[in-house]
Write a protein that holds these residues in place. Structure first.
Motif, short mmCIF file in Angstrom:
data_model
loop_
_atom_site.label_atom_id
_atom_site.label_comp_id
_atom_site.label_asym_id
_atom_site.label_seq_id
_atom_site.Cartn_x
_atom_site.Cartn_y
_atom_site.Cartn_z
N ILE A 154 11.17 2.53 21.60
CA ILE A 154 11.83 4.07 20.42
C ILE A 154 10.52 3.40 19.43
O ILE A 154 10.00 5.38 19.64
CB ILE A 154 12.63 2.97 19.38
N ALA A 155 9.12 3.06 19.48
CA ALA A 155 8.27 3.15 19.03
C ALA A 155 7.41 3.91 19.81
O ALA A 155 6.53 5.10 19.03
CB ALA A 155 7.34 1.46 19.08
N LEU A 164 -19.17 -3.62 -6.57
CA LEU A 164 -18.85 -5.05 -6.11
C LEU A 164 -16.84 -5.10 -7.26
O LEU A 164 -15.96 -5.58 -6.91
CB LEU A 164 -18.97 -6.12 -5.79
N ASP A 165 -17.63 -4.47 -8.57
CA ASP A 165 -16.10 -4.62 -9.72
C ASP A 165 -15.14 -3.99 -9.45
O ASP A 165 -14.35 -4.43 -10.34
CB ASP A 165 -17.66 -4.54 -10.82
N VAL A 166 -15.32 -2.95 -9.50
CA VAL A 166 -13.83 -1.57 -8.93
C VAL A 166 -13.52 -2.15 -7.34
O VAL A 166 -12.25 -1.50 -7.87
CB VAL A 166 -14.85 -0.44 -9.33
N LEU A 167 -13.63 -2.71 -6.36
CA LEU A 167 -13.75 -2.62 -6.14
C LEU A 167 -11.66 -3.21 -5.66
O LEU A 167 -11.95 -4.39 -6.20
CB LEU A 167 -14.25 -3.45 -4.50
N ALA A 168 -10.76 -2.96 -5.03
CA ALA A 168 -9.59 -3.45 -5.46
C ALA A 168 -8.76 -3.13 -4.60
O ALA A 168 -8.75 -1.77 -4.11
CB ALA A 168 -8.96 -2.76 -7.02
N PRO A 169 -7.31 -3.74 -4.48
CA PRO A 169 -6.74 -2.83 -3.40
C PRO A 169 -5.80 -1.80 -3.30
O PRO A 169 -4.87 -1.78 -4.51
CB PRO A 169 -5.53 -4.30 -2.78
N SER A 170 -5.53 -0.91 -3.07
CA SER A 170 -4.59 0.08 -3.80
C SER A 170 -2.82 -0.76 -3.46
O SER A 170 -2.59 -1.33 -2.35
CB SER A 170 -4.93 1.14 -2.47
N PRO A 171 -2.31 0.44 -4.54
CA PRO A 171 -0.70 -0.31 -4.38
C PRO A 171 -0.18 0.41 -3.12
O PRO A 171 0.71 0.42 -2.55
CB PRO A 171 -0.07 0.33 -5.39
N ARG A 172 -0.98 1.75 -2.65
CA ARG A 172 -0.03 1.97 -1.57
C ARG A 172 -1.03 2.20 -0.20
O ARG A 172 -1.98 2.17 -0.39
CB ARG A 172 -0.13 3.68 -2.08
N GLU A 173 -0.97 2.29 0.52
CA GLU A 173 -1.26 2.51 2.50
C GLU A 173 -0.64 3.43 3.49
O GLU A 173 0.80 3.16 3.12
CB GLU A 173 -1.68 1.14 2.92
N LEU A 174 -1.30 3.78 3.66
CA LEU A 174 -0.97 4.51 5.03
C LEU A 174 -0.64 3.60 6.10
O LEU A 174 -1.70 3.38 7.38
CB LEU A 174 -1.45 5.54 5.51
N LEU A 175 0.29 2.29 6.47
CA LEU A 175 0.53 1.70 7.53
C LEU A 175 1.33 2.13 8.38
O LEU A 175 2.71 1.40 7.34
CB LEU A 175 -0.02 0.17 6.82
N VAL A 176 1.30 1.39 9.48
CA VAL A 176 2.84 1.45 10.00
C VAL A 176 2.52 -0.08 11.00
O VAL A 176 1.40 0.04 11.54
CB VAL A 176 2.64 2.51 11.44
N ARG A 177 3.49 -1.10 10.98
CA ARG A 177 3.23 -1.83 11.76
C ARG A 177 4.31 -2.07 12.90
O ARG A 177 5.41 -0.91 13.06
CB ARG A 177 3.99 -3.40 10.82
N MET A 178 3.24 -2.01 14.50
CA MET A 178 4.30 -1.52 15.26
C MET A 178 5.50 -2.72 16.09
O MET A 178 4.66 -3.78 15.89
CB MET A 178 3.34 -0.79 16.55
N PRO A 179 6.90 -2.67 16.02
CA PRO A 179 7.63 -3.40 16.84
C PRO A 179 7.15 -3.87 18.48
O PRO A 179 6.20 -2.32 19.26
CB PRO A 179 8.66 -2.35 16.53
#
Length: 257
Positions: A162-163, A139-154
């Protein structure tokens, strides 16, 4: 190849019947598998021991790997998929926990320390006091990553064609101008629509889609040159530079991790 669909219930956040702080689960999927939209009463950290999988929340599509996991808050509707041979892992966090890293889904880097702590919790012979100490460290070391493999689909009628094409074939070489001409609109119209619906430019969106496909192929053992060609780059070096801009890692480093 056989494709399996699994259905799970939609459950609101709340206490579970069997209280726990952190409970692990892992499975190697034998077939291509799809999980229908569902939600859990507890928080969940999704990560993989081997291969890549996806998690979908609304129009957002994350790729989960051995390097990057995904924090899924309790009660969040999500679906997912994994190809045959993927070894996926999940850590369930009793609700409420003493700490929640985010009220929305966020990427989490699976650091060597976090991996070691989560694996330690899988030891059935771990004494109670050691388990409590290890859970507190997680619980102490869990933290959001500054990078992520995320695609927001239009989702608009303008951008949907296109998508659909790029998601099906990330190697498609058509430029923004090519698509604007095919759709009968100006390049500026497509640019504005992409920025409004995805929060990024057409070029960066395509690069993210290509990175997601590349991660999946690298996880299946493809060599870098074959992946580069498949996702539309003229050379392995060009692919490596684009992959690093998106993920922060070289393709070779990602495969090693």
């Amino acid at each position: 190849m056989t494709r399996v669909t699994r259905s799970l219930p939609v459950l609101a956040p709340g206490p579970t019947e069997v209280p726990f702080v952190i409970k692990g689960y892992d499975e190697v999927v034998e077939h291509d598998t799809v999980w229908d939209e569902h939600s859990h009463p507890f928080h969940e950290l999704l990560w993989n021991e081997r291969g890549a999988s996806t998690a979908v929340v609304g129009a957002r599509v994350w790729t989960i790997t051995p390097a990057w996991g995904l924090w899924m808050p309790a009660g969040t509707l999500h679906s997912g998929s994994a190809v045959a041979g993927t070894w996926f892992r999940a850590s369930f966090f009793g609700f409420p926990t003493t700490s929640s890293i985010s009220g929305t889904p966020v990427a989490v880097e699976i650091t060597p320390l976090l991996r070691l702590l989560l694996e330690r919790l899988g030891d059935p012979g771990l004494p109670g006091h050691s388990r409590a100490a290890t859970e507190a460290l997680v619980l102490d070391v869990l933290a959001p990553s500054p990078r992520e493999l995320l695609v927001r689909m239009p989702t608009s009628a303008l951008l949907r064609p296109i998508a659909e094409v790029v998601r099906e074939d990330p190697g498609d070489s058509r430029t923004l101008a090519d698509w604007a001409s095919a759709l009968g609109v100006s390049p500026r119209t497509v640019t504005r629509a992409f920025n409004a619906e995805t929060g990024t430019s057409f070029a960066r969106w395509v690069a993210a889609v290509r990175a997601q496909r590349a991660v999946a192929l690298l996880g299946q053992g493809w060599d870098v040159e074959a992946v580069a060609e498949h996702v539309g780059y003229r050379s392995a070096s060009a692919f490596g530079a684009a992959f690093r801009r998106t993920t922060g890692l070289t393709p070779g480093t990602f495969r090693a991790r």
